[in-house]
Design a protein around this motif. Structure first.
Motif, PDB file in Angstrom:
ATOM      1  N   GLY A  29       0.782  -1.233   0.000  1.00  0.00           N
ATOM      2  CA  GLY A  29       0.000   0.000   0.000  1.00  0.00           C
ATOM      3  C   GLY A  29       0.805   1.271   0.000  1.00  0.00           C
ATOM      4  O   GLY A  29       0.250   2.366   0.173  1.00  0.00           O
ATOM      5  N   TYR A  82      -4.366   5.399 -11.971  1.00  0.00           N
ATOM      6  CA  TYR A  82      -3.166   4.993 -11.233  1.00  0.00           C
ATOM      7  C   TYR A  82      -1.920   5.694 -11.778  1.00  0.00           C
ATOM      8  O   TYR A  82      -0.808   5.165 -11.715  1.00  0.00           O
ATOM      9  CB  TYR A  82      -2.998   3.471 -11.288  1.00  0.00           C
ATOM     10  CG  TYR A  82      -4.219   2.757 -10.755  1.00  0.00           C
ATOM     11  CD1 TYR A  82      -4.506   2.735  -9.395  1.00  0.00           C
ATOM     12  CD2 TYR A  82      -5.109   2.140 -11.630  1.00  0.00           C
ATOM     13  CE1 TYR A  82      -5.647   2.107  -8.909  1.00  0.00           C
ATOM     14  CE2 TYR A  82      -6.248   1.507 -11.156  1.00  0.00           C
ATOM     15  CZ  TYR A  82      -6.513   1.504  -9.797  1.00  0.00           C
ATOM     16  OH  TYR A  82      -7.649   0.884  -9.320  1.00  0.00           O
ATOM     17  N   SER A 117       1.698   6.785   1.242  1.00  0.00           N
ATOM     18  CA  SER A 117       0.544   5.893   1.292  1.00  0.00           C
ATOM     19  C   SER A 117      -0.294   6.096   0.028  1.00  0.00           C
ATOM     20  O   SER A 117      -0.581   7.224  -0.377  1.00  0.00           O
ATOM     21  CB  SER A 117      -0.306   6.195   2.523  1.00  0.00           C
ATOM     22  OG  SER A 117      -1.560   5.545   2.429  1.00  0.00           O
ATOM     23  N   ALA A 123      -3.374   4.927  -0.240  1.00  0.00           N
ATOM     24  CA  ALA A 123      -4.734   4.590   0.177  1.00  0.00           C
ATOM     25  C   ALA A 123      -5.801   5.401  -0.545  1.00  0.00           C
ATOM     26  O   ALA A 123      -6.949   4.960  -0.648  1.00  0.00           O
ATOM     27  CB  ALA A 123      -4.877   4.775   1.689  1.00  0.00           C
ATOM     28  N   ASP A 144      -9.499   1.439  -5.439  1.00  0.00           N
ATOM     29  CA  ASP A 144      -9.226   0.051  -5.084  1.00  0.00           C
ATOM     30  C   ASP A 144      -9.034  -0.770  -6.358  1.00  0.00           C
ATOM     31  O   ASP A 144      -9.846  -0.689  -7.291  1.00  0.00           O
ATOM     32  CB  ASP A 144     -10.393  -0.505  -4.268  1.00  0.00           C
ATOM     33  CG  ASP A 144     -10.047  -1.781  -3.532  1.00  0.00           C
ATOM     34  OD1 ASP A 144      -9.293  -2.609  -4.079  1.00  0.00           O
ATOM     35  OD2 ASP A 144     -10.542  -1.952  -2.397  1.00  0.00           O
ATOM     36  N   THR A 145      -7.970  -1.551  -6.406  1.00  0.00           N
ATOM     37  CA  THR A 145      -7.731  -2.395  -7.581  1.00  0.00           C
ATOM     38  C   THR A 145      -8.536  -3.690  -7.512  1.00  0.00           C
ATOM     39  O   THR A 145      -8.469  -4.499  -8.438  1.00  0.00           O
ATOM     40  CB  THR A 145      -6.236  -2.744  -7.716  1.00  0.00           C
ATOM     41  OG1 THR A 145      -5.842  -3.556  -6.596  1.00  0.00           O
ATOM     42  CG2 THR A 145      -5.385  -1.482  -7.775  1.00  0.00           C
ATOM     43  N   TYR A 198       1.244  -2.759  -8.958  1.00  0.00           N
ATOM     44  CA  TYR A 198       0.568  -2.270  -7.763  1.00  0.00           C
ATOM     45  C   TYR A 198      -0.752  -2.994  -7.558  1.00  0.00           C
ATOM     46  O   TYR A 198      -1.529  -3.184  -8.490  1.00  0.00           O
ATOM     47  CB  TYR A 198       0.305  -0.763  -7.874  1.00  0.00           C
ATOM     48  CG  TYR A 198      -0.592  -0.228  -6.788  1.00  0.00           C
ATOM     49  CD1 TYR A 198      -0.201  -0.249  -5.455  1.00  0.00           C
ATOM     50  CD2 TYR A 198      -1.863   0.267  -7.089  1.00  0.00           C
ATOM     51  CE1 TYR A 198      -1.039   0.224  -4.456  1.00  0.00           C
ATOM     52  CE2 TYR A 198      -2.700   0.754  -6.093  1.00  0.00           C
ATOM     53  CZ  TYR A 198      -2.287   0.722  -4.779  1.00  0.00           C
ATOM     54  OH  TYR A 198      -3.119   1.186  -3.789  1.00  0.00           O
ATOM     55  N   CYS A 199      -0.996  -3.389  -6.300  1.00  0.00           N
ATOM     56  CA  CYS A 199      -2.263  -3.964  -5.892  1.00  0.00           C
ATOM     57  C   CYS A 199      -2.648  -3.340  -4.560  1.00  0.00           C
ATOM     58  O   CYS A 199      -1.805  -3.218  -3.662  1.00  0.00           O
ATOM     59  CB  CYS A 199      -2.151  -5.487  -5.750  1.00  0.00           C
ATOM     60  SG  CYS A 199      -3.690  -6.306  -5.270  1.00  0.00           S
ATOM     61  N   THR A 200      -3.905  -2.921  -4.436  1.00  0.00           N
ATOM     62  CA  THR A 200      -4.356  -2.282  -3.203  1.00  0.00           C
ATOM     63  C   THR A 200      -4.150  -3.207  -2.007  1.00  0.00           C
ATOM     64  O   THR A 200      -4.431  -4.402  -2.081  1.00  0.00           O
ATOM     65  CB  THR A 200      -5.854  -1.930  -3.312  1.00  0.00           C
ATOM     66  OG1 THR A 200      -6.045  -1.032  -4.406  1.00  0.00           O
ATOM     67  CG2 THR A 200      -6.347  -1.264  -2.029  1.00  0.00           C
ATOM     68  N   ARG A 201      -3.665  -2.644  -0.922  1.00  0.00           N
ATOM     69  CA  ARG A 201      -3.440  -3.418   0.286  1.00  0.00           C
ATOM     70  C   ARG A 201      -4.767  -3.883   0.854  1.00  0.00           C
ATOM     71  O   ARG A 201      -5.738  -3.118   0.912  1.00  0.00           O
ATOM     72  CB  ARG A 201      -2.692  -2.559   1.313  1.00  0.00           C
ATOM     73  CG  ARG A 201      -2.263  -3.329   2.548  1.00  0.00           C
ATOM     74  CD  ARG A 201      -1.282  -2.527   3.351  1.00  0.00           C
ATOM     75  NE  ARG A 201      -1.897  -1.939   4.531  1.00  0.00           N
ATOM     76  CZ  ARG A 201      -1.211  -1.276   5.452  1.00  0.00           C
ATOM     77  NH1 ARG A 201       0.080  -1.091   5.303  1.00  0.00           N
ATOM     78  NH2 ARG A 201      -1.815  -0.769   6.498  1.00  0.00           N
ATOM     79  N   ARG A 202      -4.798  -5.113   1.303  1.00  0.00           N
ATOM     80  CA  ARG A 202      -6.042  -5.687   1.785  1.00  0.00           C
ATOM     81  C   ARG A 202      -6.430  -5.149   3.161  1.00  0.00           C
ATOM     82  O   ARG A 202      -7.589  -4.965   3.463  1.00  0.00           O
ATOM     83  CB  ARG A 202      -5.935  -7.203   1.864  1.00  0.00           C
ATOM     84  CG  ARG A 202      -5.849  -7.904   0.518  1.00  0.00           C
ATOM     85  CD  ARG A 202      -7.097  -7.697  -0.327  1.00  0.00           C
ATOM     86  NE  ARG A 202      -7.020  -6.476  -1.160  1.00  0.00           N
ATOM     87  CZ  ARG A 202      -8.058  -5.856  -1.675  1.00  0.00           C
ATOM     88  NH1 ARG A 202      -9.274  -6.298  -1.444  1.00  0.00           N
ATOM     89  NH2 ARG A 202      -7.905  -4.781  -2.410  1.00  0.00           N
TER      90      ARG A 202
END
Length: 252
Positions: free
Chosen positions: A142, A173, A198, A200, A204-205, A229-233
């Motif tokens: 993230g 993005y 961040s 955030a 959301d990906t 890049y992948c959104t943090r869970r």
């Protein structure tokens, strides 16, 4: 085991050439193992509800410090350089148990709002930097962590760095690094800085890995680079607190 955290100054040339960091250290004064002088990981320091903390090494690996009872950064979530040693001790729900030899935070801040080009230039600046292709220049957990290089002259002048969305309707993005040197440019010495932003506030990906495009104004013109890049869970605070980098470079 409670650990007394002592402050030392190490030359972190292995990680950020020409940038001096003051580390939170657990090293003994007579330690001659020079491999302990240099960072061997870039992590996210994550406090827990029980006033403890753990380290997020990558998207899937978590580290439990067994020689520290509390984060030296309090309840702030920050990116940090760390030197750690894996130990054969229970790690509970975490991936590995480790001994933290030293740890030091990076400047960690949220993305700034895009104010429009005229206001962006006035507030965030448009002074040149070079991005350094390095192991600490990475998008993970993230955050977009960057090692950048620019000219520094007056130690009393604070350089401002920010990351903004370009508001590109075709690419949500796409982001831009902005640097305001407040006139401290094109003279003096070349030095590197580290900063983590961040992500955030980006869309959301939804579990997918996308290309994150970074743009910046370099000394030779406009440049760009792409990151996976992948959104943090896990949940990030909307406006995480800023931790100042412990550096001889005056950043905000």
């Amino acid at each position: 085991m409670k650990t007394l955290i002592r402050r030392k100054h190490w030359l972190a040339a292995a990680a950020v050439a020409l940038s001096t960091l003051s580390f939170q250290s657990c090293l003994d004064d007579d330690d001659t193992d020079y491999s302990l002088y240099y960072p061997n990981a870039l992590v996210t320091v994550k406090p827990t509800a029980a006033d403890a903390f753990y380290l997020q090494l990558d998207e899937h690996t978590t580290l439990l410090p067994v020689n520290m009872t509390a984060s030296p950064f309090g309840q702030k979530e920050v990116r940090a350089l760390v030197n750690y040693t894996q130990v054969d001790e229970p790690s509970g729900a975490y991936s590995q148990a480790v001994r933290v030899n030293w740890i030091d935070s990076l400047l960690t801040k949220p993305m700034a709002p895009n104010l429009g080009e005229e206001e962006n230039r006035a507030v965030y600046g448009d002074d040149p930097v070079e991005m350094v292709a390095d192991w600490v220049t990475i998008a993970e957990d993230g955050y977009l962590t960057l090692r950048f290089r620019t000219v520094w002259n007056d130690p009393g002048t604070r350089h401002l760095v920010n990351l903004i969305s370009t508001n590109n309707p075709d690419d949500p993005y796409e982001v831009e690094f902005r640097h305001n040197a407040y006139g401290d440019t094109y003279r003096g010495y070349t030095g590197d800085g580290l900063v983590a932003f961040s992500l955030a506030s980006l869309p959301d990906t939804e579990g997918k890995t996308v290309k994150l495009t970074l743009k910046w104004h370099s000394f030779t013109g406009e440049k760009s680079a792409q990151f996976d890049y992948c959104t943090r869970r896990s949940t990030l605070p909307a406006q995480p607190e800023v931790m100042s980098v412990r550096s001889n470079l005056n950043l905000q």
